[in-house]
Design a protein around this motif. Sequence first.
Motif, mmCIF file in Angstrom:
data_model
loop_
_atom_site.group_PDB
_atom_site.id
_atom_site.type_symbol
_atom_site.label_atom_id
_atom_site.label_comp_id
_atom_site.label_asym_id
_atom_site.label_seq_id
_atom_site.Cartn_x
_atom_site.Cartn_y
_atom_site.Cartn_z
ATOM 1 N N GLU A 204 -8.886 1.904 -0.524
ATOM 2 C CA GLU A 204 -7.873 1.021 0.110
ATOM 3 C C GLU A 204 -7.160 1.225 1.409
ATOM 4 O O GLU A 204 -7.243 0.736 2.440
ATOM 5 N N PHE A 205 -7.362 2.893 1.639
ATOM 6 C CA PHE A 205 -6.973 3.517 2.683
ATOM 7 C C PHE A 205 -8.100 3.007 3.719
ATOM 8 O O PHE A 205 -8.067 2.419 5.010
ATOM 9 N N HIS A 206 -9.528 3.319 3.218
ATOM 10 C CA HIS A 206 -10.031 3.088 4.931
ATOM 11 C C HIS A 206 -10.113 1.017 4.704
ATOM 12 O O HIS A 206 -10.604 0.912 6.009
ATOM 13 N N TYR B 42 -7.719 -0.963 4.356
ATOM 14 C CA TYR B 42 -6.523 -1.223 5.408
ATOM 15 C C TYR B 42 -6.783 -0.417 6.692
ATOM 16 O O TYR B 42 -6.259 -1.418 7.428
ATOM 17 N N ALA B 43 -7.213 0.269 7.131
ATOM 18 C CA ALA B 43 -7.191 1.067 8.205
ATOM 19 C C ALA B 43 -8.411 -0.009 9.018
ATOM 20 O O ALA B 43 -7.763 -0.255 10.327
ATOM 21 N N ARG B 44 -9.420 0.031 8.529
ATOM 22 C CA ARG B 44 -10.093 -1.181 9.250
ATOM 23 C C ARG B 44 -9.914 -2.904 9.681
ATOM 24 O O ARG B 44 -9.417 -2.584 10.210
ATOM 25 N N ALA C 72 -8.389 7.240 -8.105
ATOM 26 C CA ALA C 72 -8.306 8.805 -5.956
ATOM 27 C C ALA C 72 -9.481 7.448 -5.053
ATOM 28 O O ALA C 72 -9.405 7.474 -4.091
ATOM 29 N N PHE D 218 0.456 -1.045 0.069
ATOM 30 C CA PHE D 218 -0.108 -0.359 -0.494
ATOM 31 C C PHE D 218 0.379 0.956 0.367
ATOM 32 O O PHE D 218 0.125 2.250 -0.638
ATOM 33 N N ALA D 219 2.596 0.757 0.163
ATOM 34 C CA ALA D 219 2.774 2.531 0.520
ATOM 35 C C ALA D 219 3.577 2.715 -1.191
ATOM 36 O O ALA D 219 4.324 3.301 -1.219
ATOM 37 N N SER E 129 -7.874 4.374 -4.302
ATOM 38 C CA SER E 129 -6.909 4.429 -3.055
ATOM 39 C C SER E 129 -7.514 4.880 -1.988
ATOM 40 O O SER E 129 -7.080 4.490 -0.549
ATOM 41 N N VAL E 130 -8.823 5.692 -1.895
ATOM 42 C CA VAL E 130 -9.688 5.591 -1.212
ATOM 43 C C VAL E 130 -9.847 4.938 0.105
ATOM 44 O O VAL E 130 -9.650 4.881 1.221
#
Lengths: 302, 302
Positions: free
Chosen positions: B250-252, B254-256, B244, B22-23, B247-248
Amino acid sequence: MALARLLTAVERGDGQAVESAFALPVDQSGQVVGVTGSPGAGKSTLIDAVVATLRAVDERVGVLAVDPSSPYSGGALLGDRIRMMRHVGDHGVFIRSLANRGHLGGLSVAMPSAVRAVGACGFTTVLIETVGVGQAEVEVVRQADTTVVVTTPGMGDAVQSGKAGVLEIANVLVVNKADREGATETARDLRDMLRWAPTPAGGWRVPVVTTRADTGEGVEELVEVVRSHRSHLEDSGELARGRAARSVAEFHAYARARVLDRLDRSLAADTGRALTEAVADGTLTPAAAADRLVAGDGRPQG
Amino acid sequence: MALARLLTAVERGDGQAVESAFALPVDQSGQVVGVTGSPGAGKSTLIDAVVATLRAVDERVGVLAVDPSSPYSGGALLGDRIRMMRHVGDHGVFIRSLANRGHLGGLSVAMPSAVRAVGACGFTTVLIETVGVGQAEVEVVRQADTTVVVTTPGMGDAVQSGKAGVLEIANVLVVNKADREGATETARDLRDMLRWAPTPAGGWRVPVVTTRADTGEGVEELVEVVRSHRSHLEDSGELARGRAARSVAEFHAYARARVLDRLDRSLAADTGRALTEAVADGTLTPAAAADRLVAGDGRPQG
């Protein structure tokens, strides 16, 4: 009416309502019965007949109908209203649909809290009805002490049930629509299939009951068999073990739902929105944003 | 080989591997193509033909095969090995199966991180192949810039695809096995269905391409159409917007996954185990236990 309001809040994913429901003790004297099977097997009519049989001996019954795959309870609610009419004014019957609204853990949280609430309100038998038959339905009936799988004449259906892994979870098998051609053969085939199954823990052999939900034929036998499964569970210690395992699963599901709920609120707050924007415009990678939002100890920031 | 190792770790739910993936930046010059459709539609053979066509012009291609409903990648892996043999020694092709192991967010985290990793390693075209067709598959192909839905002659299949909501997500429709009876009619029926669909945002009209994956007939046209969809996305600004949004997501996701992972570890630690025991023996309700484990700010304790 208070119960109906509580369940509406539970379905909506209201944290306080869920918490109230999960703070209720499990009614140890009751029985939770899951009823599953292919659409069209006559589950609703059969449940109606079971309710009538139980009401005849003055038992209070709760029915929770659930469609795990649907976020809408519209269709189920219509069915409810029709069935409700028959039981209007009968405070001994509580009927409710639950839809998978996807809030605060979805059905994995709403179902067990609803089952708890209905049981705690003195409905000693709680029937859980699933709309379809599949993995999600299997999860739903795990909330039950006793699982009844309903099939109809014609091996296709029974084989399908076998494929979907539904036979493995059955404590009682019903061949409904017993007036149809092939009912005897289907019951025999199912008994044959069961003969090859490994002896389950506790030694319960799954009985096959033939019924006609429309006339009530076989329904009393079904109720007796369901009751005798409860006695078996109690005698073998399985009842207590199963309920303990379910309470633990409820605890874990609810803890998960709470943590996720908190994260969602944190994503919707200022820091979360700023991070989301940064990820959208490419100035932060998803991993970096997650790093800033969720500290190493799992605590959402901001 | 490093990529293969990274994906194995990603699939296993290894937090560091997922974080590494993810980085990585999204390769802006590439194209992610999702290929979905009923089992037996010939998706694998078609993808093979597409890979051959792309290799002929020296493009590097990654293929990610995924079965969202299965926790086992055994079957898919066998298929991989057979296909791999054709591409042995060709460093321009990377083929990998991903199974839904259910760790650290399952496929909702593993898929996007795998797509990122493969794209970042210079495989400019990434093909995502789903095994079946359903809601879970629809979620998987949301990772793609362009979605290709594969059907076969015979309206039944096309109608089924319509029911499953798969036609709505198609940017390109393929009628494969075009030598079969009814191919022309199926293509015509699909074009008729599409004529009644609302004009999509950006004005892209879904083309229907007939192919024979076994002989390669129509495959070059398919590749051209897929490429022209990418140009369309770029010109209309949809490519950037879609990426975009992903990516958002993915962020959510992954945070979950991180928050849940932390909770699971907390449940397995001393406090969590003690609380679980108290719930099992009935001295604590699920709500009270969740209260003690998860503080009001969503931070798992202990």
